[in-house]
Design a protein around this motif. Structure first.
Motif, PDB file in Angstrom:
ATOM      1  N   LYS D   2      13.078   4.247  -4.412  1.00  0.00           N
ATOM      2  CA  LYS D   2      11.816   2.916  -3.905  1.00  0.00           C
ATOM      3  C   LYS D   2      11.186   3.706  -3.237  1.00  0.00           C
ATOM      4  O   LYS D   2      10.939   4.363  -2.002  1.00  0.00           O
ATOM      5  N   VAL D   3       9.448   3.270  -3.432  1.00  0.00           N
ATOM      6  CA  VAL D   3       8.250   3.224  -3.050  1.00  0.00           C
ATOM      7  C   VAL D   3       7.522   2.164  -3.315  1.00  0.00           C
ATOM      8  O   VAL D   3       7.427   1.295  -3.913  1.00  0.00           O
ATOM      9  N   TYR D   4       7.418   1.687  -1.975  1.00  0.00           N
ATOM     10  CA  TYR D   4       6.422   0.766  -2.372  1.00  0.00           C
ATOM     11  C   TYR D   4       4.926   1.477  -1.401  1.00  0.00           C
ATOM     12  O   TYR D   4       4.597   1.932  -1.046  1.00  0.00           O
ATOM     13  N   LEU D   5       3.757   0.744  -2.545  1.00  0.00           N
ATOM     14  CA  LEU D   5       2.621   0.720  -2.353  1.00  0.00           C
ATOM     15  C   LEU D   5       1.674   0.010  -2.164  1.00  0.00           C
ATOM     16  O   LEU D   5       1.292  -0.984  -2.475  1.00  0.00           O
ATOM     17  N   SER D   6       1.513   0.603  -0.757  1.00  0.00           N
ATOM     18  CA  SER D   6       0.454  -0.012  -0.336  1.00  0.00           C
ATOM     19  C   SER D   6      -1.201   0.038  -0.135  1.00  0.00           C
ATOM     20  O   SER D   6      -1.880   0.592   0.016  1.00  0.00           O
ATOM     21  N   GLY D   7      -1.700  -0.986   0.347  1.00  0.00           N
ATOM     22  CA  GLY D   7      -3.445  -1.586   0.910  1.00  0.00           C
ATOM     23  C   GLY D   7      -3.821  -1.010  -0.094  1.00  0.00           C
ATOM     24  O   GLY D   7      -4.248  -2.284  -0.821  1.00  0.00           O
ATOM     25  N   GLU D   8      -5.163  -0.927   0.014  1.00  0.00           N
ATOM     26  CA  GLU D   8      -6.128  -0.984  -1.316  1.00  0.00           C
ATOM     27  C   GLU D   8      -5.805  -2.008  -3.154  1.00  0.00           C
ATOM     28  O   GLU D   8      -5.383  -0.951  -3.406  1.00  0.00           O
ATOM     29  N   VAL D  79       0.644   4.271   1.786  1.00  0.00           N
ATOM     30  CA  VAL D  79      -0.676   3.363   2.361  1.00  0.00           C
ATOM     31  C   VAL D  79      -1.832   3.840   2.245  1.00  0.00           C
ATOM     32  O   VAL D  79      -2.213   4.881   2.297  1.00  0.00           O
ATOM     33  N   ARG D  80      -2.420   3.279   0.864  1.00  0.00           N
ATOM     34  CA  ARG D  80      -4.082   3.501   0.336  1.00  0.00           C
ATOM     35  C   ARG D  80      -4.889   2.980   2.207  1.00  0.00           C
ATOM     36  O   ARG D  80      -4.923   2.266   0.949  1.00  0.00           O
ATOM     37  N   PHE D  81      -5.698   3.806   2.248  1.00  0.00           N
ATOM     38  CA  PHE D  81      -7.212   3.381   2.482  1.00  0.00           C
ATOM     39  C   PHE D  81      -8.143   3.249   1.667  1.00  0.00           C
ATOM     40  O   PHE D  81      -8.830   4.907   1.629  1.00  0.00           O
ATOM     41  N   GLY D  82      -9.040   2.429   1.014  1.00  0.00           N
ATOM     42  CA  GLY D  82     -10.167   2.615   0.353  1.00  0.00           C
ATOM     43  C   GLY D  82     -11.443   2.383   0.933  1.00  0.00           C
ATOM     44  O   GLY D  82     -11.413   2.735   2.075  1.00  0.00           O
ATOM     45  N   GLU D  83     -12.520   2.413   0.223  1.00  0.00           N
ATOM     46  CA  GLU D  83     -13.644   2.425   0.628  1.00  0.00           C
ATOM     47  C   GLU D  83     -14.497   1.275   1.316  1.00  0.00           C
ATOM     48  O   GLU D  83     -15.010   1.878   2.096  1.00  0.00           O
ATOM     49  N   LEU D 104       6.709   8.312   5.524  1.00  0.00           N
ATOM     50  CA  LEU D 104       5.173   7.742   4.953  1.00  0.00           C
ATOM     51  C   LEU D 104       4.552   8.870   4.398  1.00  0.00           C
ATOM     52  O   LEU D 104       3.723   9.610   5.016  1.00  0.00           O
ATOM     53  N   ILE D 105       3.373   8.392   3.063  1.00  0.00           N
ATOM     54  CA  ILE D 105       2.423   8.700   2.971  1.00  0.00           C
ATOM     55  C   ILE D 105       0.806   8.091   2.972  1.00  0.00           C
ATOM     56  O   ILE D 105       1.261   7.120   3.176  1.00  0.00           O
ATOM     57  N   VAL D 106       0.313   8.709   3.041  1.00  0.00           N
ATOM     58  CA  VAL D 106      -1.439   7.913   3.701  1.00  0.00           C
ATOM     59  C   VAL D 106      -2.423   8.600   2.961  1.00  0.00           C
ATOM     60  O   VAL D 106      -1.889   9.662   2.426  1.00  0.00           O
ATOM     61  N   MET D 107      -3.058   7.538   1.868  1.00  0.00           N
ATOM     62  CA  MET D 107      -3.627   8.335   0.267  1.00  0.00           C
ATOM     63  C   MET D 107      -5.621   7.493   1.660  1.00  0.00           C
ATOM     64  O   MET D 107      -5.632   6.272   1.591  1.00  0.00           O
ATOM     65  N   ALA D 125       3.020  13.111   5.090  1.00  0.00           N
ATOM     66  CA  ALA D 125       1.646  13.199   4.645  1.00  0.00           C
ATOM     67  C   ALA D 125       0.710  12.665   4.181  1.00  0.00           C
ATOM     68  O   ALA D 125       0.654  11.482   3.901  1.00  0.00           O
ATOM     69  N   VAL D 126      -0.404  13.465   4.252  1.00  0.00           N
ATOM     70  CA  VAL D 126      -1.399  12.990   3.602  1.00  0.00           C
ATOM     71  C   VAL D 126      -2.347  13.589   3.240  1.00  0.00           C
ATOM     72  O   VAL D 126      -2.911  14.685   2.548  1.00  0.00           O
ATOM     73  N   THR D 127      -2.832  12.236   2.570  1.00  0.00           N
ATOM     74  CA  THR D 127      -3.140  12.427   0.819  1.00  0.00           C
ATOM     75  C   THR D 127      -4.628  12.525   0.447  1.00  0.00           C
ATOM     76  O   THR D 127      -5.111  11.365   1.150  1.00  0.00           O
ATOM     77  N   GLU D 128      -4.952  12.538  -0.769  1.00  0.00           N
ATOM     78  CA  GLU D 128      -6.284  12.108  -1.172  1.00  0.00           C
ATOM     79  C   GLU D 128      -6.165  11.338  -2.307  1.00  0.00           C
ATOM     80  O   GLU D 128      -7.537  11.165  -2.847  1.00  0.00           O
ATOM     81  N   THR D 129      -6.061  11.758  -3.562  1.00  0.00           N
ATOM     82  CA  THR D 129      -5.716  10.925  -5.042  1.00  0.00           C
ATOM     83  C   THR D 129      -3.783  10.597  -5.367  1.00  0.00           C
ATOM     84  O   THR D 129      -3.027  11.027  -4.298  1.00  0.00           O
ATOM     85  N   PRO D 130      -4.477  10.033  -5.769  1.00  0.00           N
ATOM     86  CA  PRO D 130      -3.049   9.656  -6.948  1.00  0.00           C
ATOM     87  C   PRO D 130      -1.725  10.656  -7.367  1.00  0.00           C
ATOM     88  O   PRO D 130      -0.856  10.874  -7.035  1.00  0.00           O
TER      89      PRO D 130
END
Lengths: 147, 147, 147, 147, 147, 147, 147, 147
Positions: D2-8, D79-83, D104-107, D125-130
């Motif tokens: 189960k993966v929760y997609l949080s943020g932007e 957790v995705r932080f957008g612009e 926790l995976i951050v993007m 993990a710290v990522t930049e892309t989907p």
């Protein structure tokens, strides 16, 4: 989503909530709502007690097997305070759910607002009608708002 | 031993328990028992609210900082149900304490026995007087019985 | 009572809270508030990194030894959002404290109200000034209201 | 898993992750991503509030029923932080997930690197892309690397 | 702050850390560092065993009374991997501490870097010398950096 | 029953256990057993690192997403110590599982007995062969003994 | 170190343990060891019961306030099985302590070995004499072995 | 609902409970009830031991893999005390279940009432017959009373 419907057992608010949630992926649980069975289950199964305190004690413990398991398994706990009776068990369930970190929704009329302020303060929503509870569950599950 | 005294704030039952426990190694905690301060603390510190619900909400949340910390720190939680008011916050505290596995002692008169049966069923002792509460604490701490 | 003061490190709000709490039985903890030390501690102790990401990473992990221990030990966590910077670490601390069931007090100006609504919703009090934080702590500990 | 997609919520990064994970045994959850519904759900269901703070408060609490249940049920929280925007709720979710011990995976883009160093330090993990998020999930579930 | 010093018992790294922390508010705990006593305590107290497995088993369990209590009470767990022996108990302690959410500091030479990568990945700091451990503890407690 | 098979990845002990458990209601999980993929996953997905430490660090963290989720979901954790390598990650997993209260089964040859005494002391069974592990799982699930 | 001494109340094994631990930094707790008080405390404080079951029930619950608080606060739980009585409360305490992850030391004579095998299997030490218990506590606290 | 049936293995009370629960949504679990297998499983799988203590120890630990997993997974734990043997493992299971907050039902004859008062005090129901246990489970699940 598992939703426990706690509190008042003398109106049909539970079936109203359930009917208004038709089609949603929700499993509802509830206490035994047959008042007589709920009061007398201990004596009926485990034997009569001459002392009313122990009569009630045996029954209340049996009921707690059902209610505690249901609260612990629930994602959301809805607690309805009706017009009649002391309803301390409803407030007890609300405190129990709050301590476990469950999402708490309270339902009561405006005349109980001040007396229930501590319970309301622990809730994520304070409602007045089954429709509002169903609207919340629909929004939480699907993102759709009423109307 | 840390003992939280929850519930009724309009009689002097807390000071009776404390007086009867003199000499014991007990630290008592309690909610704010000044009814007016307890009701209005939110507005007094954080600003007035035109809507009574939010007035109460702000206050109830401030009070919960005190009460939840005290319940969580307590070894024993005593909940007193008095003669007046709905006292749903007392039942809420009892449920909160029960879910945390705290040792729960309930105090109330016999007329509330049936209505409090679920709360009593979660308690390790059901008492009627401050003296009984003190006797329990003394016994638990020292092994000495009254008389 | 142990109170962790999280967030903004570029104004003297912490000392204002502490001064206004003089005489109360409160122990305050805080992150390292020397911005330079906080940024560079990892490299200073564990060795330089050519890559800014790892430079920051080593420092942030050292700081988390202090902040997580302090949050976990705290009874109350106060999170201040100031006027400058992104302050994502403040919001992170608020989420961390909320998940642990800590009593959360948030402090920020009215211009941040909408952007902080999820954080505010998890708090037991939303304040604007150090004085209000101190008033809450005094009320929680002694029952006395300001004025 | 189960993966929760949080943020932007203003770009289509969630559908990109989901598309890139096709065929994997993953169930994705997410907050309500309709900005208007998310802002107004409280007032729409529970009644209008003249004060913007309480309007937001009621909505934020309803949304937290969904988000907290989803985070608590998740094995992995992304957790995705957008612009745009302050995105304090994203950082709050990251802290909440970290305190619960979730993976926790951050993007986020490189320009946010320094401001997010505390959040990144809590991540696995710290990522930049989907695409990178999907590659991680595929590797974690199947052991297969991209390319 | 309570700091457990786990791992290697054949060099004086513990006393080096402790000496370098003089003046700090730290309480250090450690396993029994007398190799012979640690190996034979079970048989010495509980009776000899002809089978080496049970000889070791009885001793290891006695030692775990000390080590588990110390790890559970610790705020920070430092695990030192030395040059000699398999040191599986050090890695076991690191895993034990990590699962309890303790702040983990690892100390080892660069030649063990690859073999310890999973342990290092769970740590908040990877050090090579007692001085670095002391510098971290000083920084965490006082905010002061070395030099 | 969910069983996590931790440790040695250079022999086929996992498939031997699984084959010997055919017909039992067991779900096996394991780390990624492709040594190269396990070492390089971080760089392959998240980008190369010039420093071997960070290369390993990124990979070890990705692997921990899989391993921690699997250990936390497991009812039984089997840890195999082989003949080669330091295998500190195996001992780390054993400590992690022990702290979570998982049922721990250890597998190793007699030559490692003394060095693994602390790990063995935390286990509910110390085995030498895949057959013994399978016999234990069959007995635990069905009550049937071998032969 | 806090040590709870559970079980047999008809010999002076507790005072033997305590005497043999003189000089150690140990705080001992115990149940009420006055058999009569322990049996009758419920009725003496809360009122007589005509039914022996409820007489015992009220007393057992009062005693559990003491025993559960003591076990939960203990670092080490010692359970002594004597020669007389069923001693199910001793085994209950052992199970309670084991589930909480307490370090368990069992004391009993060799004739009870087979009947207590499940309890012994949960213990970190199985002893026969107060001297052995004291030797363990001394070793755990100071590293010194007897003799 | 998951129900663990602990205790006596020499009568057919488990099959009586199960037969009387036909049609209910209950999954029953139990220890291995083959006395010989239960006693000898450790030696049979892991190798013979000349010392009876270790023979029993290895077996008891294997059995605990089954029993602890089953108790931890159970919603309700029923513990039956029969007429024969010491049955300390039954009392141990009851304590273990109580500490985990499981709903506990005890079954025993009236002659054991005084000796089991501490166990009974932790239970939500004290029964004498399999029929009563089944009646409780039916009531808890369906609200229907017998007769």
């Amino acid at each position: 989503m598992k939703v426990y419907l706690s509190g008042e057992i003398h109106t049909d608010w539970r079936s109203e909530v359930e009917a208004a949630c038709e089609g949603l992926d929700v499993t509802f649980t509830a206490p035994v709502t047959d008042h007589g069975a709920s009061d007398d289950c201990g004596a009926a199964i485990l034997g009569a007690e001459p002392d009313k305190f122990w009569h009630d004690h045996k029954g209340a413990k049996l009921n707690s097997i059902r209610t505690r398991n249901a609260i612990e398994a629930a994602d959301v706990v809805v607690v309805r305070f009706g017009e009649k009776y002391r309803q301390w068990n409803a407030a007890f369930d609300a405190g129990y759910a709050a301590a476990l970190g469950k999402s708490l929704i309270v339902m009561h009329g405006p005349d109980h607002q001040h007396a229930l302020k501590e319970v309301d303060a622990a809730a994520l929503a304070v409602t007045e009608t089954p429709r509002q509870v169903a609207d919340i569950l629909r929004y939480v599950l699907t993102g759709r708002l009423p109307g």
